[in-house]
Design a protein around this motif. Structure first.
Motif, PDB file in Angstrom:
ATOM      1  N   VAL A 194       7.547  10.243   1.412  1.00 51.44           N
ATOM      2  CA  VAL A 194       7.421   8.999   2.161  1.00 51.44           C
ATOM      3  C   VAL A 194       6.035   8.416   1.885  1.00 51.44           C
ATOM      4  O   VAL A 194       5.026   9.123   1.977  1.00 51.44           O
ATOM      5  CB  VAL A 194       7.611   9.212   3.676  1.00 51.44           C
ATOM      6  N   PHE A 195       5.998   7.127   1.564  1.00 51.98           N
ATOM      7  CA  PHE A 195       4.748   6.455   1.210  1.00 51.98           C
ATOM      8  C   PHE A 195       4.474   5.345   2.221  1.00 51.98           C
ATOM      9  O   PHE A 195       5.238   4.383   2.316  1.00 51.98           O
ATOM     10  CB  PHE A 195       4.842   5.867  -0.194  1.00 51.98           C
ATOM     11  N   TYR A 196       3.386   5.489   2.978  1.00 54.00           N
ATOM     12  CA  TYR A 196       2.941   4.457   3.906  1.00 54.00           C
ATOM     13  C   TYR A 196       1.838   3.677   3.193  1.00 54.00           C
ATOM     14  O   TYR A 196       0.720   4.172   3.024  1.00 54.00           O
ATOM     15  CB  TYR A 196       2.420   5.095   5.196  1.00 54.00           C
ATOM     16  N   LEU A 197       2.156   2.458   2.784  1.00 56.98           N
ATOM     17  CA  LEU A 197       1.323   1.777   1.798  1.00 56.98           C
ATOM     18  C   LEU A 197       0.719   0.473   2.305  1.00 56.98           C
ATOM     19  O   LEU A 197       1.375  -0.322   2.987  1.00 56.98           O
ATOM     20  CB  LEU A 197       2.144   1.481   0.542  1.00 56.98           C
ATOM     21  N   GLY A 198      -0.538   0.270   1.904  1.00 59.54           N
ATOM     22  CA  GLY A 198      -1.165  -1.028   1.941  1.00 59.54           C
ATOM     23  C   GLY A 198      -1.593  -1.327   0.516  1.00 59.54           C
ATOM     24  O   GLY A 198      -2.642  -0.847   0.070  1.00 59.54           O
ATOM     25  N   VAL A 199      -0.780  -2.068  -0.236  1.00 57.40           N
ATOM     26  CA  VAL A 199      -1.024  -2.271  -1.665  1.00 57.40           C
ATOM     27  C   VAL A 199      -0.932  -3.748  -2.013  1.00 57.40           C
ATOM     28  O   VAL A 199      -0.075  -4.466  -1.505  1.00 57.40           O
ATOM     29  CB  VAL A 199      -0.016  -1.466  -2.523  1.00 57.40           C
ATOM     30  N   ASN A 200      -1.819  -4.185  -2.895  1.00 55.86           N
ATOM     31  CA  ASN A 200      -1.852  -5.587  -3.290  1.00 55.86           C
ATOM     32  C   ASN A 200      -0.868  -5.925  -4.391  1.00 55.86           C
ATOM     33  O   ASN A 200      -0.620  -7.109  -4.668  1.00 55.86           O
ATOM     34  CB  ASN A 200      -3.261  -5.966  -3.754  1.00 55.86           C
ATOM     35  N   HIS A 201      -0.322  -4.916  -5.054  1.00 57.02           N
ATOM     36  CA  HIS A 201       0.654  -5.137  -6.113  1.00 57.02           C
ATOM     37  C   HIS A 201       1.871  -4.250  -5.877  1.00 57.02           C
ATOM     38  O   HIS A 201       1.820  -3.284  -5.117  1.00 57.02           O
ATOM     39  CB  HIS A 201       0.039  -4.833  -7.490  1.00 57.02           C
ATOM     40  N   GLN A 202       2.974  -4.584  -6.539  1.00 58.58           N
ATOM     41  CA  GLN A 202       4.205  -3.840  -6.342  1.00 58.58           C
ATOM     42  C   GLN A 202       4.028  -2.355  -6.691  1.00 58.58           C
ATOM     43  O   GLN A 202       3.456  -2.029  -7.733  1.00 58.58           O
ATOM     44  CB  GLN A 202       5.313  -4.415  -7.239  1.00 58.58           C
ATOM     45  N   PRO A 203       4.525  -1.464  -5.849  1.00 62.11           N
ATOM     46  CA  PRO A 203       4.510  -0.042  -6.207  1.00 62.11           C
ATOM     47  C   PRO A 203       5.350   0.190  -7.463  1.00 62.11           C
ATOM     48  O   PRO A 203       6.473  -0.304  -7.565  1.00 62.11           O
ATOM     49  CB  PRO A 203       5.143   0.645  -4.989  1.00 62.11           C
ATOM     50  N   LEU A 204       4.800   0.922  -8.418  1.00 64.11           N
ATOM     51  CA  LEU A 204       5.495   1.203  -9.666  1.00 64.11           C
ATOM     52  C   LEU A 204       6.135   2.583  -9.583  1.00 64.11           C
ATOM     53  O   LEU A 204       5.465   3.575  -9.267  1.00 64.11           O
ATOM     54  CB  LEU A 204       4.530   1.146 -10.838  1.00 64.11           C
ATOM     55  N   ILE A 205       7.429   2.661  -9.876  1.00 69.83           N
ATOM     56  CA  ILE A 205       8.166   3.924  -9.808  1.00 69.83           C
ATOM     57  C   ILE A 205       8.723   4.226 -11.189  1.00 69.83           C
ATOM     58  O   ILE A 205       9.494   3.431 -11.741  1.00 69.83           O
ATOM     59  CB  ILE A 205       9.292   3.842  -8.765  1.00 69.83           C
ATOM     60  N   VAL A 206       8.319   5.355 -11.749  1.00 75.80           N
ATOM     61  CA  VAL A 206       8.754   5.734 -13.095  1.00 75.80           C
ATOM     62  C   VAL A 206       9.223   7.188 -13.081  1.00 75.80           C
ATOM     63  O   VAL A 206       8.845   7.982 -12.228  1.00 75.80           O
ATOM     64  CB  VAL A 206       7.614   5.564 -14.124  1.00 75.80           C
ATOM     65  N   GLY A 207      10.062   7.513 -14.054  1.00 74.90           N
ATOM     66  CA  GLY A 207      10.484   8.900 -14.196  1.00 74.90           C
ATOM     67  C   GLY A 207      11.662   9.261 -13.319  1.00 74.90           C
ATOM     68  O   GLY A 207      12.425   8.408 -12.845  1.00 74.90           O
ATOM     69  N   ASP A 208      11.800  10.561 -13.055  1.00 76.82           N
ATOM     70  CA  ASP A 208      12.941  11.110 -12.336  1.00 76.82           C
ATOM     71  C   ASP A 208      12.559  11.338 -10.880  1.00 76.82           C
ATOM     72  O   ASP A 208      12.003  12.376 -10.516  1.00 76.82           O
ATOM     73  CB  ASP A 208      13.362  12.426 -13.004  1.00 76.82           C
ATOM     74  N   ASN A 209      12.854  10.363 -10.026  1.00 75.88           N
ATOM     75  CA  ASN A 209      12.507  10.433  -8.608  1.00 75.88           C
ATOM     76  C   ASN A 209      13.779  10.476  -7.757  1.00 75.88           C
ATOM     77  O   ASN A 209      14.817   9.923  -8.149  1.00 75.88           O
ATOM     78  CB  ASN A 209      11.679   9.214  -8.196  1.00 75.88           C
ATOM     79  N   HIS A 210      13.674  11.112  -6.596  1.00 71.16           N
ATOM     80  CA  HIS A 210      14.832  11.206  -5.710  1.00 71.16           C
ATOM     81  C   HIS A 210      14.392  11.097  -4.255  1.00 71.16           C
ATOM     82  O   HIS A 210      13.396  11.692  -3.849  1.00 71.16           O
ATOM     83  CB  HIS A 210      15.570  12.535  -5.918  1.00 71.16           C
ATOM     84  N   LYS A 211      15.131  10.304  -3.506  1.00 70.56           N
ATOM     85  CA  LYS A 211      14.978  10.188  -2.054  1.00 70.56           C
ATOM     86  C   LYS A 211      13.546   9.819  -1.657  1.00 70.56           C
ATOM     87  O   LYS A 211      12.926  10.449  -0.797  1.00 70.56           O
ATOM     88  CB  LYS A 211      15.408  11.477  -1.355  1.00 70.56           C
ATOM     89  N   LEU A 212      13.046   8.761  -2.291  1.00 74.65           N
ATOM     90  CA  LEU A 212      11.734   8.243  -1.921  1.00 74.65           C
ATOM     91  C   LEU A 212      11.892   7.153  -0.873  1.00 74.65           C
ATOM     92  O   LEU A 212      12.860   6.384  -0.888  1.00 74.65           O
ATOM     93  CB  LEU A 212      11.005   7.662  -3.140  1.00 74.65           C
ATOM     94  N   GLN A 213      10.931   7.073   0.055  1.00 71.58           N
ATOM     95  CA  GLN A 213      10.936   6.032   1.066  1.00 71.58           C
ATOM     96  C   GLN A 213       9.558   5.392   1.132  1.00 71.58           C
ATOM     97  O   GLN A 213       8.536   6.066   0.958  1.00 71.58           O
ATOM     98  CB  GLN A 213      11.306   6.606   2.442  1.00 71.58           C
ATOM     99  N   VAL A 214       9.548   4.084   1.376  1.00 68.75           N
ATOM    100  CA  VAL A 214       8.290   3.358   1.521  1.00 68.75           C
ATOM    101  C   VAL A 214       8.248   2.702   2.899  1.00 68.75           C
ATOM    102  O   VAL A 214       9.278   2.357   3.480  1.00 68.75           O
ATOM    103  CB  VAL A 214       8.122   2.287   0.421  1.00 68.75           C
ATOM    104  N   ALA A 215       7.033   2.542   3.423  1.00 69.80           N
ATOM    105  CA  ALA A 215       6.815   1.947   4.733  1.00 69.80           C
ATOM    106  C   ALA A 215       5.441   1.293   4.723  1.00 69.80           C
ATOM    107  O   ALA A 215       4.613   1.581   3.852  1.00 69.80           O
ATOM    108  CB  ALA A 215       6.907   3.016   5.828  1.00 69.80           C
ATOM    109  N   PRO A 216       5.157   0.413   5.669  1.00 61.34           N
ATOM    110  CA  PRO A 216       3.838  -0.222   5.698  1.00 61.34           C
ATOM    111  C   PRO A 216       2.751   0.763   6.122  1.00 61.34           C
ATOM    112  O   PRO A 216       3.009   1.777   6.771  1.00 61.34           O
ATOM    113  CB  PRO A 216       4.005  -1.339   6.734  1.00 61.34           C
ATOM    114  N   PHE A 217       1.529   0.426   5.746  1.00 62.12           N
ATOM    115  CA  PHE A 217       0.356   1.244   6.064  1.00 62.12           C
ATOM    116  C   PHE A 217       0.279   1.458   7.577  1.00 62.12           C
ATOM    117  O   PHE A 217       0.544   0.535   8.361  1.00 62.12           O
ATOM    118  CB  PHE A 217      -0.902   0.545   5.559  1.00 62.12           C
ATOM    119  N   ASN A 218      -0.114   2.656   8.021  1.00 58.96           N
ATOM    120  CA  ASN A 218       0.064   3.001   9.434  1.00 58.96           C
ATOM    121  C   ASN A 218      -1.128   3.690  10.084  1.00 58.96           C
ATOM    122  O   ASN A 218      -0.953   4.436  11.053  1.00 58.96           O
ATOM    123  CB  ASN A 218       1.303   3.893   9.576  1.00 58.96           C
ATOM    124  N   THR A 219      -2.341   3.467   9.574  1.00 62.04           N
ATOM    125  CA  THR A 219      -3.474   4.150  10.196  1.00 62.04           C
ATOM    126  C   THR A 219      -4.759   3.350   9.983  1.00 62.04           C
ATOM    127  O   THR A 219      -4.760   2.277   9.369  1.00 62.04           O
ATOM    128  CB  THR A 219      -3.626   5.575   9.630  1.00 62.04           C
TER     129      THR A 219
END
Length: 315
Positions: A194-219
């Motif tokens: 799970v990725f809680y993100l504050g990012v200025n550009h699109q998250p890049l996802i490459v390779g063999d990934n499974h069951k990833l989740q994204v959410a807004p920055f939380n702290t």
């Protein structure tokens, strides 16, 4: 396209290493190979990424320690990290500082921790880069303005990255929570994270990934706003929910190769259900003061409403 260890060693003609160290020993994907057994081939894309990363590190190491690069230091685009990129350098062709001890002095390592908590502040940092490697069942706090961050080979761990001005790279992790404020993030070969993100550009996802989740920055922590300003991360822009997936994978074969008829688009990340979203409160383990008293990234309305419905204080 894949490279065997023997083929990979040919690159040693172009890359300078300390005496007595082979190229395959320097690369994490061949470093632990049994000399009595042939090592499994590695994707050319992985090798390409590894070389680009070390070229960038070498260029950074050659810069004077006291030079200010806020004006002359160009931004690193995420596209350049995975496509044919030419990095201009005044250093002679064929020279590199891979595994140069002087270069590693500019990187802080958090490695091999298990069932513990680790706190690193700006005063603990060496240079502009942090690497969190092979940590398990732990919580890692990085409260510092940095350029680069790598999280590699971790499991069942929470990693908090305060302010990263260039790129966060998360690779080969399982069941981790990444809380990161950064210009960019690249995610490769991860599972159930799970990725809680504050990012200025699109998250890049490459390779063999499974069951990833994204959410807004939380702290937040008291110096977060200052650290974001120092590294040039804009908290008014957050593209956490716009992951960009690059590449295809064969669902029946874990070995990367040229795209074929059975290959499918690499798996993307899904958005965490707002009702499952929670704020992450950082313990006050040390005397720390600063102007930041809440999350500098704006929480989406649906997440805000969910928090109010549950009676949770908004950070």
């Amino acid at each position: 396209m894949v490279l065997t260890m023997e083929t990979f060693e040919h690159l040693g003609f172009l890359l300078q290493l300390p005496e007595g160290i082979s190229l395959s020993q320097a690369a994490s994907f061949f470093a632990n190979s049994d000399p009595d057994m042939p090592a499994a081939p590695v994707s050319a894309a992985v090798v390409h990424e590894w070389i680009l990363q070390h070229i960038a590190s070498s260029l950074e190491c050659t810069a004077k320690e006291n030079s200010q690069q806020s004006v002359s230091d160009p931004d690193v685009t995420m596209a350049d990290a995975v496509t044919n990129t030419r990095i201009q350098s005044s250093a002679p062709i064929g020279t590199s500082l891979l595994n140069n001890p002087g270069c590693y002095r500019s990187t802080t390592f958090v490695e091999g921790f298990s069932k513990t908590s680790v706190v690193k502040q700006a005063s603990d940092m060496k240079g502009n880069s942090i690497k969190v490697l092979n940590c398990h069942d732990s919580v890692i706090y990085i409260f510092a303005p940095l350029k680069f961050a790598t999280v590699y080979g971790c499991s069942d761990t929470t990693v908090v990255l305060g302010a990263i001005g260039k790129v966060v790279k998360v690779e080969h992790c399982e069941r981790v929570q990444i809380i990161a404020a950064s210009k960019r993030i690249s995610i490769a070969n991860c599972r159930e994270c799970v990725f809680y993100l504050g990012v200025n550009h699109q998250p890049l996802i490459v390779g063999d990934n499974h069951k990833l989740q994204v959410a807004p920055f939380n702290t937040y922590y008291p110096q977060l706003g200052e650290h974001l300003a120092q590294v040039g991360v804009d908290p008014s822009v957050n593209k956490w929910d716009q992951p960009f997936v690059l590449g295809v994978v064969d669902p029946h074969d874990s070995l990367s190769h040229r795209a074929g008829v059975s290959d499918v688009q690499a798996e993307s990340a899904t958005c965490l259900d707002p009702d499952l979203f929670t704020n992450f409160l950082i313990p006050s383990w040390f005397d720390s003061q600063g102007p930041t008293i809440n999350n500098p990234f704006t929480l989406p309305q649906v997440h805000w409403a969910s928090q109010r419905k549950k009676g949770v204080p908004i950070v």
